[in-house]
Design a protein around this motif. Sequence first.
Motif, PDB file in Angstrom:
ATOM      1  N   HIS A 193      16.840  21.091  -2.612  1.00  0.00           N
ATOM      2  CA  HIS A 193      17.531  19.797  -2.525  1.00  0.00           C
ATOM      3  C   HIS A 193      18.697  19.896  -1.541  1.00  0.00           C
ATOM      4  CE1 HIS A 193      15.156  18.245  -5.835  1.00  0.00           C
ATOM      5  NE2 HIS A 193      15.507  19.269  -6.581  1.00  0.00           N
ATOM      6  N   ASN A 194      18.429  20.650  -0.461  1.00  0.00           N
ATOM      7  CA  ASN A 194      19.406  20.856   0.616  1.00  0.00           C
ATOM      8  C   ASN A 194      20.679  21.559   0.130  1.00  0.00           C
ATOM      9  OD1 ASN A 194      17.826  19.550   2.653  1.00  0.00           O
ATOM     10  ND2 ASN A 194      18.405  17.577   1.750  1.00  0.00           N
ATOM     11  N   GLN A 195      20.569  22.299  -0.953  1.00  0.00           N
ATOM     12  CA  GLN A 195      21.696  23.073  -1.479  1.00  0.00           C
ATOM     13  C   GLN A 195      21.211  24.484  -1.789  1.00  0.00           C
ATOM     14  OE1 GLN A 195      24.041  20.981  -4.619  1.00  0.00           O
ATOM     15  NE2 GLN A 195      22.600  19.296  -4.307  1.00  0.00           N
ATOM     16  N   TRP A 196      22.143  25.443  -1.710  1.00  0.00           N
ATOM     17  CA  TRP A 196      21.787  26.803  -2.058  1.00  0.00           C
ATOM     18  C   TRP A 196      21.750  26.993  -3.568  1.00  0.00           C
ATOM     19  CZ3 TRP A 196      19.446  29.627   1.294  1.00  0.00           C
ATOM     20  CH2 TRP A 196      19.714  29.475   2.660  1.00  0.00           C
ATOM     21  N   TRP A 197      22.550  26.222  -4.294  1.00  0.00           N
ATOM     22  CA  TRP A 197      22.522  26.306  -5.759  1.00  0.00           C
ATOM     23  C   TRP A 197      22.686  24.892  -6.335  1.00  0.00           C
ATOM     24  CZ3 TRP A 197      20.824  30.361  -8.288  1.00  0.00           C
ATOM     25  CH2 TRP A 197      20.936  30.370  -9.675  1.00  0.00           C
ATOM     26  N   PRO A 198      21.596  24.155  -6.456  1.00  0.00           N
ATOM     27  CA  PRO A 198      21.655  22.777  -6.953  1.00  0.00           C
ATOM     28  C   PRO A 198      21.878  22.735  -8.472  1.00  0.00           C
ATOM     29  CG  PRO A 198      19.391  23.416  -6.639  1.00  0.00           C
ATOM     30  CD  PRO A 198      20.220  24.574  -6.152  1.00  0.00           C
ATOM     31  N   ALA A 199      22.054  21.546  -8.991  1.00  0.00           N
ATOM     32  CA  ALA A 199      22.187  21.365 -10.440  1.00  0.00           C
ATOM     33  C   ALA A 199      20.901  21.824 -11.129  1.00  0.00           C
ATOM     34  CB  ALA A 199      22.463  19.900 -10.753  1.00  0.00           C
ATOM     35  N   ALA A 200      21.065  22.656 -12.160  1.00  0.00           N
ATOM     36  CA  ALA A 200      19.894  23.210 -12.848  1.00  0.00           C
ATOM     37  C   ALA A 200      20.222  23.421 -14.325  1.00  0.00           C
ATOM     38  CB  ALA A 200      19.479  24.539 -12.208  1.00  0.00           C
ATOM     39  N   ASP A 201      19.282  23.062 -15.178  1.00  0.00           N
ATOM     40  CA  ASP A 201      19.454  23.190 -16.629  1.00  0.00           C
ATOM     41  C   ASP A 201      18.568  24.343 -17.121  1.00  0.00           C
ATOM     42  OD1 ASP A 201      19.696  22.962 -19.343  1.00  0.00           O
ATOM     43  OD2 ASP A 201      19.320  20.797 -19.423  1.00  0.00           O
ATOM     44  N   PHE A 202      19.139  25.552 -17.170  1.00  0.00           N
ATOM     45  CA  PHE A 202      18.361  26.735 -17.527  1.00  0.00           C
ATOM     46  C   PHE A 202      18.027  26.763 -19.022  1.00  0.00           C
ATOM     47  CE2 PHE A 202      20.240  27.914 -13.506  1.00  0.00           C
ATOM     48  CZ  PHE A 202      19.218  28.627 -12.884  1.00  0.00           C
ATOM     49  N   SER A 203      18.929  26.266 -19.863  1.00  0.00           N
ATOM     50  CA  SER A 203      18.660  26.286 -21.303  1.00  0.00           C
ATOM     51  C   SER A 203      17.461  25.413 -21.648  1.00  0.00           C
ATOM     52  CB  SER A 203      19.895  25.834 -22.083  1.00  0.00           C
ATOM     53  OG  SER A 203      20.248  24.504 -21.727  1.00  0.00           O
ATOM     54  N   GLU A 204      17.331  24.268 -21.015  1.00  0.00           N
ATOM     55  CA  GLU A 204      16.183  23.402 -21.264  1.00  0.00           C
ATOM     56  C   GLU A 204      14.947  23.911 -20.531  1.00  0.00           C
ATOM     57  OE1 GLU A 204      13.788  20.408 -22.701  1.00  0.00           O
ATOM     58  OE2 GLU A 204      15.782  21.072 -23.353  1.00  0.00           O
ATOM     59  N   GLY A 205      15.145  24.449 -19.347  1.00  0.00           N
ATOM     60  CA  GLY A 205      14.012  24.934 -18.566  1.00  0.00           C
ATOM     61  C   GLY A 205      13.289  26.088 -19.230  1.00  0.00           C
ATOM     62  N   PHE A 206      14.008  26.904 -19.971  1.00  0.00           N
ATOM     63  CA  PHE A 206      13.396  28.061 -20.631  1.00  0.00           C
ATOM     64  C   PHE A 206      13.459  27.931 -22.151  1.00  0.00           C
ATOM     65  CE2 PHE A 206      14.316  29.454 -16.364  1.00  0.00           C
ATOM     66  CZ  PHE A 206      13.135  30.105 -16.020  1.00  0.00           C
ATOM     67  N   ASN A 207      13.354  26.691 -22.603  1.00  0.00           N
ATOM     68  CA  ASN A 207      13.275  26.417 -24.031  1.00  0.00           C
ATOM     69  C   ASN A 207      11.829  26.619 -24.480  1.00  0.00           C
ATOM     70  OD1 ASN A 207      13.491  25.462 -26.645  1.00  0.00           O
ATOM     71  ND2 ASN A 207      13.425  23.300 -26.026  1.00  0.00           N
ATOM     72  N   ILE A 208      11.561  27.740 -25.149  1.00  0.00           N
ATOM     73  CA  ILE A 208      10.189  28.041 -25.564  1.00  0.00           C
ATOM     74  C   ILE A 208       9.857  27.444 -26.922  1.00  0.00           C
ATOM     75  CG2 ILE A 208      10.113  30.183 -24.219  1.00  0.00           C
ATOM     76  CD1 ILE A 208      10.580  31.703 -26.846  1.00  0.00           C
ATOM     77  N   ALA A 209      10.796  26.669 -27.484  1.00  0.00           N
ATOM     78  CA  ALA A 209      10.556  26.017 -28.774  1.00  0.00           C
ATOM     79  C   ALA A 209      10.160  24.562 -28.579  1.00  0.00           C
ATOM     80  CB  ALA A 209      11.795  26.127 -29.654  1.00  0.00           C
ATOM     81  N   GLN A 210       9.442  24.296 -27.499  1.00  0.00           N
ATOM     82  CA  GLN A 210       9.009  22.920 -27.252  1.00  0.00           C
ATOM     83  C   GLN A 210       8.096  22.447 -28.381  1.00  0.00           C
ATOM     84  OE1 GLN A 210       7.221  22.684 -23.393  1.00  0.00           O
ATOM     85  NE2 GLN A 210       8.918  23.694 -22.369  1.00  0.00           N
ATOM     86  N   GLN A 211       8.146  21.174 -28.640  1.00  0.00           N
ATOM     87  CA  GLN A 211       7.395  20.595 -29.748  1.00  0.00           C
ATOM     88  C   GLN A 211       5.893  20.631 -29.481  1.00  0.00           C
ATOM     89  OE1 GLN A 211       8.429  16.545 -30.498  1.00  0.00           O
ATOM     90  NE2 GLN A 211       7.081  16.319 -32.275  1.00  0.00           N
ATOM     91  N   ILE A 212       5.127  20.968 -30.501  1.00  0.00           N
ATOM     92  CA  ILE A 212       3.671  20.903 -30.414  1.00  0.00           C
ATOM     93  C   ILE A 212       3.237  19.486 -30.774  1.00  0.00           C
ATOM     94  CG2 ILE A 212       1.493  21.762 -31.355  1.00  0.00           C
ATOM     95  CD1 ILE A 212       2.844  24.375 -31.966  1.00  0.00           C
ATOM     96  N   GLY A 213       2.403  18.896 -29.973  1.00  0.00           N
ATOM     97  CA  GLY A 213       1.904  17.563 -30.295  1.00  0.00           C
ATOM     98  C   GLY A 213       1.847  16.612 -29.115  1.00  0.00           C
ATOM     99  N   PRO A 214       2.919  16.535 -28.305  1.00  0.00           N
ATOM    100  CA  PRO A 214       2.840  15.631 -27.156  1.00  0.00           C
ATOM    101  C   PRO A 214       1.805  16.100 -26.140  1.00  0.00           C
ATOM    102  CG  PRO A 214       5.115  16.273 -27.624  1.00  0.00           C
ATOM    103  CD  PRO A 214       4.239  17.160 -28.440  1.00  0.00           C
ATOM    104  N   ASN A 215       1.366  15.189 -25.303  1.00  0.00           N
ATOM    105  CA  ASN A 215       0.477  15.539 -24.196  1.00  0.00           C
ATOM    106  C   ASN A 215       1.351  16.031 -23.049  1.00  0.00           C
ATOM    107  OD1 ASN A 215      -1.251  15.584 -21.974  1.00  0.00           O
ATOM    108  ND2 ASN A 215      -2.482  13.901 -22.756  1.00  0.00           N
ATOM    109  N   TYR A 216       1.193  17.319 -22.685  1.00  0.00           N
ATOM    110  CA  TYR A 216       2.058  17.902 -21.662  1.00  0.00           C
ATOM    111  C   TYR A 216       1.478  17.788 -20.261  1.00  0.00           C
ATOM    112  CZ  TYR A 216       5.251  19.809 -25.125  1.00  0.00           C
ATOM    113  OH  TYR A 216       6.192  19.947 -26.128  1.00  0.00           O
ATOM    114  N   LEU A 217       0.395  17.025 -20.093  1.00  0.00           N
ATOM    115  CA  LEU A 217      -0.156  16.815 -18.759  1.00  0.00           C
ATOM    116  C   LEU A 217       0.879  16.103 -17.890  1.00  0.00           C
ATOM    117  CD1 LEU A 217      -2.661  17.049 -16.926  1.00  0.00           C
ATOM    118  CD2 LEU A 217      -3.343  14.774 -17.734  1.00  0.00           C
ATOM    119  N   GLY A 218       1.263  16.722 -16.795  1.00  0.00           N
ATOM    120  CA  GLY A 218       2.298  16.156 -15.936  1.00  0.00           C
ATOM    121  C   GLY A 218       3.682  16.666 -16.252  1.00  0.00           C
TER     122      GLY A 218
END
Length: 347
Positions: free
Chosen positions: A222-247
Amino acid sequence: MESDITELRKNYKKDWRFRLALIGTGLALTVVVLGAFTRLSHAGLGCPDWPGCYGHLLWPNEGHEIAIANQAFPHAPVETDKTWPEMVHRYFAGSLLLLVVSLTFMFWRRRGHRGFYQSHFLLGLIILQAAFGMWTVTLKLWPQVVTAHLLGGMATLSVLWMLAERLRYRRRLIPPHEFTALQNLRPLAIVAVVVVSLQIALGGWTSSNYAALACPDFPTCHNQWWPAADFSEGFNIAQQIGPNYLGGAMESDARTAIHLTHRIGALIVALLVLAVAFRAWKAGSPRWAQGLIVVLCLQIALGIANVVLSLPLPIAVAHNAGAALLLLSLLTFCYRINTVQPEIRKT
């Protein structure tokens, strides 16, 4: 005479185990590539049921078959461009399962053979892979399962290849100074295998969360060397089972965090593999060094091309194949290091 015939029969059987392991390696690589194609063409839910496809052994392709399928699965209307990749992948995976069963049976008949336990581990692994394939569909592309399925495919490919290596390769004698240099290199080579495996897992997490284009430019994001990033959400392995994750279901900053981590991982992999190649060259193995550098450069080029060219399907699939090739190259190098012996020179 009888002993000669017995020896020929033993060699024939051993030869067929090697051939079957080698064929299995090629088939496993095909399954990995087809899995990547299915995932990247968004066909992971092309068939909403398992093991069939809308109740068909193949897939519905006639007008009346499609109409019946749409009535039976109103939440997932038939998309013919997505049904066939999923089923082709399943049939190749099923063929690999049958091959591994045959290979295990051949080893079971000779329980004392050195590949006996490896073949049985392989059978258990591929049965687990079949379960992950089912869960990929039933849990609607839950990222944890999709990533585990990718890792299982890579593990199956690696075990088959190492089994073929074990059946084919014999201990080689090398000069003592080369032997010492290679043994000193072994810990670094093992670390490289572990890091590449982690990078493959990270690549699977990137793909399963649709974060491959979270950074549309290179080398910045995004034209930055270190853009805004949410690592806690990005590597949240406790995502809910049930929704359609296509996309994908994550916000933009979470996907950016995943993509950035994958880039950092690629840099670490590059430095490690280059270090292994440099020390292999100094240890008297220039061909291995050259091979590792070529595979690494190809993989880096494919990764950059994915970003710059907005993830074209052929290049994205080739990037998955390149990861497998890099992993197999390092595993083979580690195995060769482990099997060499120093020459004992007579005085």
